[in-house]
Design a protein around this motif. Sequence first.
Motif, PDB file in Angstrom:
ATOM      1  N   ALA A  83       2.185   2.148  -3.381  1.00 45.77           N
ATOM      2  CA  ALA A  83       1.192   2.776  -4.256  1.00 45.77           C
ATOM      3  C   ALA A  83       0.923   4.230  -3.880  1.00 45.77           C
ATOM      4  O   ALA A  83       0.474   5.016  -4.720  1.00 45.77           O
ATOM      5  CB  ALA A  83      -0.116   1.980  -4.198  1.00 45.77           C
ATOM      6  N   ARG A  84       1.227   4.599  -2.631  1.00 50.69           N
ATOM      7  CA  ARG A  84       0.838   5.928  -2.149  1.00 50.69           C
ATOM      8  C   ARG A  84       2.005   6.819  -1.738  1.00 50.69           C
ATOM      9  O   ARG A  84       1.809   7.997  -1.462  1.00 50.69           O
ATOM     10  CB  ARG A  84      -0.092   5.770  -0.933  1.00 50.69           C
ATOM     11  CG  ARG A  84      -1.398   5.080  -1.238  1.00 50.69           C
ATOM     12  CD  ARG A  84      -2.238   4.932   0.025  1.00 50.69           C
ATOM     13  NE  ARG A  84      -3.556   4.386  -0.257  1.00 50.69           N
ATOM     14  CZ  ARG A  84      -4.468   4.129   0.683  1.00 50.69           C
ATOM     15  NH1 ARG A  84      -4.188   4.368   1.958  1.00 50.69           N
ATOM     16  NH2 ARG A  84      -5.645   3.639   0.348  1.00 50.69           N
ATOM     17  N   ILE A  85       3.197   6.286  -1.680  1.00 55.15           N
ATOM     18  CA  ILE A  85       4.316   7.009  -1.085  1.00 55.15           C
ATOM     19  C   ILE A  85       4.622   8.309  -1.830  1.00 55.15           C
ATOM     20  O   ILE A  85       4.605   8.360  -3.061  1.00 55.15           O
ATOM     21  CB  ILE A  85       5.568   6.101  -1.018  1.00 55.15           C
ATOM     22  CG1 ILE A  85       6.589   6.659  -0.033  1.00 55.15           C
ATOM     23  CG2 ILE A  85       6.172   5.862  -2.399  1.00 55.15           C
ATOM     24  CD1 ILE A  85       7.648   5.645   0.375  1.00 55.15           C
ATOM     25  N   THR A  86       4.867   9.361  -1.067  1.00 50.71           N
ATOM     26  CA  THR A  86       5.239  10.651  -1.649  1.00 50.71           C
ATOM     27  C   THR A  86       6.763  10.763  -1.660  1.00 50.71           C
ATOM     28  O   THR A  86       7.469   9.963  -1.036  1.00 50.71           O
ATOM     29  CB  THR A  86       4.665  11.806  -0.815  1.00 50.71           C
ATOM     30  OG1 THR A  86       5.289  11.792   0.485  1.00 50.71           O
ATOM     31  CG2 THR A  86       3.157  11.677  -0.653  1.00 50.71           C
ATOM     32  N   THR A 112       1.561   4.759   4.080  1.00 50.11           N
ATOM     33  CA  THR A 112       0.293   4.198   3.603  1.00 50.11           C
ATOM     34  C   THR A 112      -0.828   5.231   3.690  1.00 50.11           C
ATOM     35  O   THR A 112      -1.845   5.105   3.013  1.00 50.11           O
ATOM     36  CB  THR A 112      -0.132   2.969   4.432  1.00 50.11           C
ATOM     37  OG1 THR A 112      -0.417   3.379   5.787  1.00 50.11           O
ATOM     38  CG2 THR A 112       0.941   1.899   4.432  1.00 50.11           C
ATOM     39  N   GLY A 113      -0.653   6.226   4.570  1.00 46.55           N
ATOM     40  CA  GLY A 113      -1.722   7.190   4.794  1.00 46.55           C
ATOM     41  C   GLY A 113      -2.857   6.616   5.619  1.00 46.55           C
ATOM     42  O   GLY A 113      -3.904   7.244   5.777  1.00 46.55           O
ATOM     43  N   ASN A 114      -2.644   5.425   6.177  1.00 48.93           N
ATOM     44  CA  ASN A 114      -3.672   4.738   6.963  1.00 48.93           C
ATOM     45  C   ASN A 114      -3.215   4.728   8.421  1.00 48.93           C
ATOM     46  O   ASN A 114      -2.380   3.909   8.818  1.00 48.93           O
ATOM     47  CB  ASN A 114      -3.856   3.312   6.438  1.00 48.93           C
ATOM     48  CG  ASN A 114      -4.998   2.575   7.115  1.00 48.93           C
ATOM     49  OD1 ASN A 114      -5.182   2.665   8.319  1.00 48.93           O
ATOM     50  ND2 ASN A 114      -5.761   1.834   6.336  1.00 48.93           N
ATOM     51  N   ASP A 132       7.905  11.172   1.872  1.00 49.57           N
ATOM     52  CA  ASP A 132       7.883   9.896   2.599  1.00 49.57           C
ATOM     53  C   ASP A 132       9.095   9.049   2.222  1.00 49.57           C
ATOM     54  O   ASP A 132       9.747   8.446   3.087  1.00 49.57           O
ATOM     55  CB  ASP A 132       6.615   9.101   2.255  1.00 49.57           C
ATOM     56  CG  ASP A 132       5.344   9.736   2.781  1.00 49.57           C
ATOM     57  OD1 ASP A 132       5.406  10.431   3.805  1.00 49.57           O
ATOM     58  OD2 ASP A 132       4.288   9.522   2.154  1.00 49.57           O
ATOM     59  N   PRO A 155       3.913  -2.029  -6.049  1.00 47.75           N
ATOM     60  CA  PRO A 155       3.283  -2.696  -4.900  1.00 47.75           C
ATOM     61  C   PRO A 155       3.582  -4.188  -4.814  1.00 47.75           C
ATOM     62  O   PRO A 155       3.808  -4.707  -3.714  1.00 47.75           O
ATOM     63  CB  PRO A 155       1.785  -2.440  -5.125  1.00 47.75           C
ATOM     64  CG  PRO A 155       1.730  -1.199  -5.956  1.00 47.75           C
ATOM     65  CD  PRO A 155       2.922  -1.301  -6.866  1.00 47.75           C
ATOM     66  N   ARG A 161       7.748   2.454  -6.952  1.00 48.12           N
ATOM     67  CA  ARG A 161       6.280   2.492  -6.798  1.00 48.12           C
ATOM     68  C   ARG A 161       5.657   1.192  -7.308  1.00 48.12           C
ATOM     69  O   ARG A 161       4.646   1.181  -7.999  1.00 48.12           O
ATOM     70  CB  ARG A 161       5.678   3.673  -7.547  1.00 48.12           C
ATOM     71  CG  ARG A 161       5.556   4.965  -6.746  1.00 48.12           C
ATOM     72  CD  ARG A 161       6.869   5.642  -6.490  1.00 48.12           C
ATOM     73  NE  ARG A 161       6.679   6.958  -5.844  1.00 48.12           N
ATOM     74  CZ  ARG A 161       7.667   7.799  -5.570  1.00 48.12           C
ATOM     75  NH1 ARG A 161       8.916   7.479  -5.873  1.00 48.12           N
ATOM     76  NH2 ARG A 161       7.423   8.958  -4.972  1.00 48.12           N
ATOM     77  N   LEU A 211       0.835  -1.200   0.000  1.00 45.92           N
ATOM     78  CA  LEU A 211       0.000   0.000   0.000  1.00 45.92           C
ATOM     79  C   LEU A 211       0.873   1.255   0.000  1.00 45.92           C
ATOM     80  O   LEU A 211       0.581   2.234  -0.697  1.00 45.92           O
ATOM     81  CB  LEU A 211      -0.916  -0.014   1.228  1.00 45.92           C
ATOM     82  CG  LEU A 211      -2.002   1.061   1.312  1.00 45.92           C
ATOM     83  CD1 LEU A 211      -2.935   0.982   0.109  1.00 45.92           C
ATOM     84  CD2 LEU A 211      -2.788   0.902   2.611  1.00 45.92           C
ATOM     85  N   ALA A 212       1.962   1.203   0.765  1.00 46.57           N
ATOM     86  CA  ALA A 212       2.885   2.340   0.799  1.00 46.57           C
ATOM     87  C   ALA A 212       3.493   2.586  -0.579  1.00 46.57           C
ATOM     88  O   ALA A 212       3.649   3.738  -1.006  1.00 46.57           O
ATOM     89  CB  ALA A 212       3.987   2.088   1.823  1.00 46.57           C
TER      90      ALA A 212
END
Length: 239
Positions: free
Chosen positions: A110-113, A152-154, A116, A202, A200, A107-108
Amino acid sequence: MSLTDKAIARIRQLIQDGELRPGTKLPPEQQLAAELGLSRNLMREAVKALVVARVLEIRRGDGTYVTSLAPGLLLEGLGSAVELLQGDTVLELTEVRKLFEPVATALAAARITDADLAEVERHLEAMRTAQDDVELLNRHDAAFHRAVARATGNETLATLLEHISGRTLRARVWRGLVDADAAARTIAEHEVIHQALAARDPNLAQAAALMHVNTTERWLREHLAGDEQIPAGPPQPSP
């Protein structure tokens, strides 16, 4: 269910129903007790219990409020509870970590900035520098994984992982002291995770994280199968 538990349940129900929202100030004690059909003593006991659970907070001279109810706050007690687990639960926690961490790493990815990723890189570089210092290496190892989880933003997932992984840190330090190759192998595994995050990707990130946790689990099973025990305090190297 005790009368106090029933009182707690009544207040929790108000929160779940949205009648008391995060940040809301509770009515005066006497008024709320009357509305819920409770005695003031029961109301006080219920409020105390919910303050301990971080559901409510008392602001001196102001009143009682519903907290933010953020996952990091409500799950705060989980880490303390995990630390009290007895027996060979470190293996059970490693199994739980194996379920959560690879999925979180995917998940990270797919979402990592970029910010991050820079934080993950910072801890990876610190691990390289601390290769000969087992405890420092493992502190940055833990920080590396916290940074991945945050990416992950979670918040719920990140909080759960932090509390689950914390109990296994002593085992990882122990491994570093008794296994001469552990540091180099650990850094290499983190390099692969970092590369997958940077790409990026996953699927690759999930596979890399799973392999990493599998290595730890396999080592623990081999060493705990005999009479070896994880030290209760900071481990000391053999003379």
